[in-house]
Design an enzyme around this catalytic site. Structure first.
Site, PDB file in Angstrom:
ATOM      1  N   GLU A 197       0.740  -1.027   0.026  1.00 50.91           N
ATOM      2  CA  GLU A 197       0.002   0.047   0.039  1.00 50.91           C
ATOM      3  C   GLU A 197       0.786   1.243   0.041  1.00 50.91           C
ATOM      4  O   GLU A 197       0.708   2.260   0.575  1.00 50.91           O
ATOM      5  CB  GLU A 197      -0.886   0.071   1.134  1.00 50.91           C
ATOM      6  CG  GLU A 197      -1.952  -1.072   1.205  1.00 50.91           C
ATOM      7  CD  GLU A 197      -2.833  -1.233   2.211  1.00 50.91           C
ATOM      8  OE1 GLU A 197      -2.437  -0.950   3.285  1.00 50.91           O
ATOM      9  OE2 GLU A 197      -3.854  -1.701   2.082  1.00 50.91           O
ATOM     10  N   GLU A 259      -6.842  -7.857  -1.121  1.00 49.71           N
ATOM     11  CA  GLU A 259      -7.859  -7.556  -0.067  1.00 49.71           C
ATOM     12  C   GLU A 259      -9.028  -7.298  -0.071  1.00 49.71           C
ATOM     13  O   GLU A 259      -9.416  -6.282  -0.363  1.00 49.71           O
ATOM     14  CB  GLU A 259      -6.942  -6.732   1.043  1.00 49.71           C
ATOM     15  CG  GLU A 259      -5.588  -7.049   1.703  1.00 49.71           C
ATOM     16  CD  GLU A 259      -5.172  -5.841   2.609  1.00 49.71           C
ATOM     17  OE1 GLU A 259      -6.066  -5.135   2.984  1.00 49.71           O
ATOM     18  OE2 GLU A 259      -4.003  -6.281   2.908  1.00 49.71           O
TER      19      GLU A 259
END
Length: 1019
Positions: A197, A259
């Site tokens: 991320e 995710e």
């Protein structure tokens, strides 16, 4: 896990829904580094999907983090993943766990990730490894070792020499170990995620990313032997990831989500909204061409020792598919059904193109949400309509007549066409008007498991060497029906059963030696010796086991019925009682304590300066006073808590403010000031301070970290006495707690200081038979940690609650003593007495493990106990906006507003002109009657934080009250396209009005895919 700007997303996000969007180019975060030539035959991809060992393979993945599960339970938890139809386990690798001190690496015990990968491979799982170095994951410092804080001029995730040197040294140790487990090396690692991320999502196509930091990571991966496909930062993280364009024409890489948030880290226990979201999200993504999905978390587990961040304590349950203690939640069975279908028909799904226009009229009275077509066949997705119990009608290819099939609302039936199910015998599924669970292969026998609603008569049309044959399908609520078709030395077995029984159906065994097991709520270890199956099954406490299980193997062997013998007497057995408590007071507070080996400094240093990673540190100093008197110690900055002793006696330490929230500025900047007043003697006075913290933040994202969420005593300390300010110098510190087993204990008193408390209880290490889940109640204690037979169970008090009560500490049953004599030690920072603390059985998570191997009595009928799976339409909330009248102040051509409440997967609304604050866009929704609303849910075409918006409610359309006000820029905005806004004043609302102003950013383009209004469900 999630990015920092998402930290405030509501933990109450509700069910997912089908939406539509405009066709766009491939997004930046969808590119992937291809495999090296050495790995290409073993793992490869194209724009449609993945190939593993040359075969199209759907990546059905779930996250389980190895340090959050006791090593002794790795096999058990990974097997639960495998039994749910998953093909892949995903895990982070945690830098601070593996290199707790610079240059000192630990790959043993709970940190032995290589053994974890081996265990996963033995269970039959591939692995995706996320190597960081930053991981987030609600883990201490996001995985950064604490010693990085003390390296001069270091900035993380930057082209910073000090940081890159540390990172490269870490990767030089780590990546060769990962490389050794790649699939082309005989291991099971098929994908590697670099970074997490970060500023760059996905790989880049040229020689350089333009950012030396990311270039260095990629260079290190290649240098250290990573040959399987890799990618940067992750793909499509969200509770509801949006696959913008179902047409994969021109794609270079497959669409995956690394995710999908199956729950939330602030929640405990089964989640209705998670159930809904997972079910619909999976069907929606498959219908639009997804090639791989990862559910974060499949099992959350426990933050042992001090590895929690500042938003969690010991439990990281996450409301996950499998609970912290290994219990199966209702969503487990939904994921099992989705995964078994996707992996069974990967030849279609992983090599398909968008085909919805061709099948737009495939069903009547059902919503066609997608169609995928490949050389191996077609899958058409049809969802049941909310509020409509009539069956969908599908035209039979065999007769031309409509066949009725009931599809529950919010679920999708996946209709298969033209699929070669037994190629060697030229047997093809021409049309399956039924739900398909999955396919099992065993030698020359292929078993197709189908399910449906009792009372329906559906059909399966086969093409056998060019000849069509239609098989009627009915569904018994208790007994599967077997049908056989034989051709070319091969046998196709069709097992048809009820929807309820499909939840209790398991495909087990090695590839091409698979059996189908029917009956238990969970099937664990399974083996066959000399043609005789044996297994362990589980019965949750309070449930009734079937009287037998049925095993379907090769067609030449009749189905084998095995007896089940259950004992429910343990279901109501009380928790073990605790023996009397003993206590041990900390010696570190005594003036004469020997601290010569401790780290020394003029002024106190932050926690971790001595290399210790724990949540505890002792500080000691001596201050000289000319004359006796009352004085006040001043601690300008100290976090999170301090306990102060003067001359061996505890004195009251007062904080300058009420204790702040986890993400407050006070904790971020270490702005908590403390004072402690005591009597001082003339001459030398001993000062001892125990500093503790509740967890380090999972950030930062980048830059300097030396002052980021510092812990301990952070500024010089002084003494105010007799009108003078005396500096307190010459400090020593030592992080960590002593080994509780090394302490001397005495009869328990009521101390006014931190203390260790020890007790004992008798409980055998469970195996076959009763497996009660025990928790230790810490609600009468302050803050601290608990040890079970020497294993540190993590921090309390719990952030999570179970039915409104603080969650107790999970006692992993695998750590019970072999002789049943167990030691429990509590370290309480305030010395609160544990005399009232007790063990409790968590009945909802407890289960009986039953060994099954003996044949059932031939005269005994198969008896499946009554079983009611979760009814998604009774989850507590319904969407009151479905198909209701909605109007807009303006609409762009072909972007009418009506579809955004009708569930049309091809619809989205955009205004004729972009709104300004003077001329906002206004949408008004008529719910037809007053409702008791809990929340609204909007999916925007762009990030919701780009727009000011306000939602109002009205009973009459004239008098409005504000329900949600996001008109001003948010300090911590909710990011992402899908946003749920909850409110408490939604009773009696018939009309909703959404007002959207000018975008906060220059490139903001307003558009909405769906608007939902959730109300309380009443039977």
């Amino acid at each position: 896990m999630i990015s920092t700007f998402m930290n405030r997303i509501s933990s109450l996000a509700v069910a997912f829904f089908f939406l539509a969007g405009l066709r766009v180019g491939i997004a930046d975060n969808e590119s992937m580094f291809p495999p090296a030539p050495e790995a290409k035959p073993y793992i490869d991809f194209d724009g449609k999907g993945f190939m593993v060992n040359g075969k199209r393979t759907f990546i059905a993945s779930g996250s389980i983090h190895y340090p959050r599960v006791p090593r002794e339970l790795w096999h058990d938890r990974l097997l639960r993943l495998k039994r749910a139809g998953f093909s892949t386990v995903q895990t982070y690798l945690f830098w601070n766990l593996q290199e707790p001190k610079e240059g000192q690496f630990d790959f043993s015990g709970q940190a032995d990730f290589e053994e974890y990968l081996k265990e996963a491979q033995e269970v039959g799982l591939y692995a995706t490894v996320r190597v960081g170095p930053y991981v987030c994951a609600e883990w201490d410092s996001g995985g950064y070792p604490v010693w990085l804080k003390f390296k001069p001029d270091l900035e993380v995730r930057e082209n910073n020499p000090a940081y890159l040197a540390a990172q490269d040294a870490w990767f030089a140790q780590l990546l060769p170990k990962v490389a050794a487990h790649q699939i082309n090396k005989g291991g099971n690692v098929i994908l590697v995620q670099l970074e997490n991320e970060g500023a760059i999502w996905g790989a880049w196509t040229g020689a350089s990313s333009g950012n030396p930091y990311f270039d260095d990571i990629r260079d290190q991966a290649v240098k250290d032997g990573i040959e399987v496909p890799s990618f940067m930062s992750g793909f499509h993280h969200s509770s509801v990831p949006w696959l913008e364009n179902p047409d994969n024409t021109g794609r270079q890489c497959p669409w995956i989500s690394t995710e999908i948030w199956a729950g939330w880290y602030l929640n405990y226990g089964p989640s209705d909204y998670g159930y809904l979201r997972v079910l619909r999200c999976n069907d929606y993504l498959l219908a639009r061409g997804a090639a791989g999905l990862n559910y974060y978390m499949f099992l959350g587990g426990t933050n042992f020792d001090s590895w929690n961040d500042n938003e969690n304590a010991a439990s990281y349950d996450y409301s996950a598919t499998v609970g912290e203690t290994g219990d199966l939640r209702p969503v487990y069975y939904a994921e099992k059904a989705n995964n078994l279908f996707a992996t069974s028909f990967a030849d279609i799904l992983e090599n398909s193109t968008y085909a919805l226009p061709e099948f737009a009229d495939y069903a009547k009275n059902g919503m066609i949400t997608g169609a995928r077509k490949s050389p191996s066949g077609t899958v058409v997705f049809v969802e049941g309509r909310a509020g409509n119990t009539d069956p969908a009608l599908i035209k039979s290819v065999a007769t031309g007549a409509d066949v009725a099939i009931h599809i529950p609302a919010l679920e999708a039936c996946k209709f298969v066409l033209d699929y070669p199910i037994v190629p060697a015998a030229q047997i093809k599924i021409a049309q399956a008007i039924t739900n398909i669970l999955g396919i099992a292969h065993n030698g020359t026998t292929t078993t197709l498991v189908v399910f449906g609603q009792p009372g329906d008569t559906n059909e399966l049309t086969l093409d056998i060497a060019g000849t069509k044959k239609t098989i009627p399908l009915t569904y018994s609520p208790t007994v599967p029906t077997e049908t056989f078709e034989k051709a070319g030395g091969q046998t196709l077995r069709i097992l048809s059963m009820s929807r309820q029984l499909s939840d209790r159906t398991w495909i087990v065994g090695e590839p091409n030696k698979e059996s189908v097991v029917v009956g238990p709520e969970y099937c664990g270890d399974f083996s066959i010796q000399d043609g005789k199956p044996s297994m362990t099954i589980e019965r949750p406490y309070g449930h009734v086991a079937p009287n037998q299980v049925v095993v379907y193997g090769p067609a030449e062997t009749p189905a084998q019925h095995l007896a089940v013998v259950s004992d429910v007497s343990a279901d109501t057995a009380p928790a073990p009682s605790l023996a009397g408590w003993e206590m041990s007071l900390p010696a570190e507070s005594a003036p004469a304590f020997g601290d010569s080996s401790w780290k020394t400094s003029d002024d106190p240093l932050p926690m971790g300066a001595d290399g210790d990673n724990s949540a505890f540190a002792w500080y000691r100093a001596t201050v000289q006073v000319a004359q006796a008197g009352s004085g006040t110690l001043q601690f300008p900055r100290a976090t999170d808590h301090i306990v102060v002793f003067v001359n061996g006696k505890r004195v009251d330490a007062k904080c300058s403010t009420s204790y702040p929230a986890a993400h407050s500025d006070q904790l971020h900047d270490g702005k908590l000031a403390w004072t402690a007043t005591a009597d001082f003697v003339a001459g030398g006075n001993s000062i001892a301070v125990l500093a503790t913290h509740q967890g380090r933040d999972k950030g930062p994202k980048n830059g300097p970290i030396d002052h980021y969420y510092e812990k301990g005593i952070l500024d010089p300390v002084s003494l105010q006495l007799a009108g003078q300010t005396l500096p307190v110098k010459g400090w020593k510190m030592r992080g960590g707690l002593p080994d509780p087993s090394s302490l001397a204990y005495q009869a328990m008193a009521t101390p006014a200081s931190p203390a260790f408390y020890r007790t004992a209880f008798t409980a055998p290490r469970p195996g076959v038979g009763a497996n009660p889940i025990l928790r230790f109640d810490t609600s009468t204690l302050s803050r601290g940690t608990v040890f079970l037979n020497g294993h540190c169970l993590g921090r309390y008090p719990s952030i999570l609650k179970d039915h409104g009560k603080p969650l107790g500490m999970y006692l992993p049953e695998c750590w019970f003593a072999a002789d049943g004599k167990n030691s429990l030690v509590v370290f309480d920072e305030e010395g609160k007495s544990p005399a009232q603390a007790q063990l409790a059985v968590e009945t909802a998570a407890s289960r009986e493990v039953i060994a099954v191997s003996k044949p059932a009595d031939s005269g005994l009928a198969f008896d499946l106990p009554p079983y009611a799976p979760v009814d998604l339409r009774k989850s507590g909330q319904v969407n009151a906006a479905t198909d209701r009248l909605i109007t807009a102040s303006s609409s762009a051509p072909n972007r009418d507003v009506a579809p955004i409440t009708g569930g049309d997967p091809q619809g989205s609304w955009q205004p004729a002109t972009q709104p300004t604050d003077a001329t906002p866009a206004i949408l008004t929704l008529d719910l037809q009657q007053p409702r008791h609303l809990l929340s609204t849910e909007i999916t925007w075409l762009q990030d919701a934080s780009r727009f000011p918006y306000r939602i109002e409610g009205s009973a009459d359309g004239q008098n409005w009250r504000v329900l949600v006000d996001k008109w001003q820029p948010q300090t911590n905005p909710k990011g992402g396209s899908q946003i749920s806004d909850r409110f408490t004043n939604g009773d009696g609302v018939r009309y909703l009005r959404l007002t959207v102003g000018k975008s906060f950013v220059p490139d903001g383009r307003l558009g909405i895919r769906e608007w939902r209004a959730w109300e309380v469900y009443h039977n």
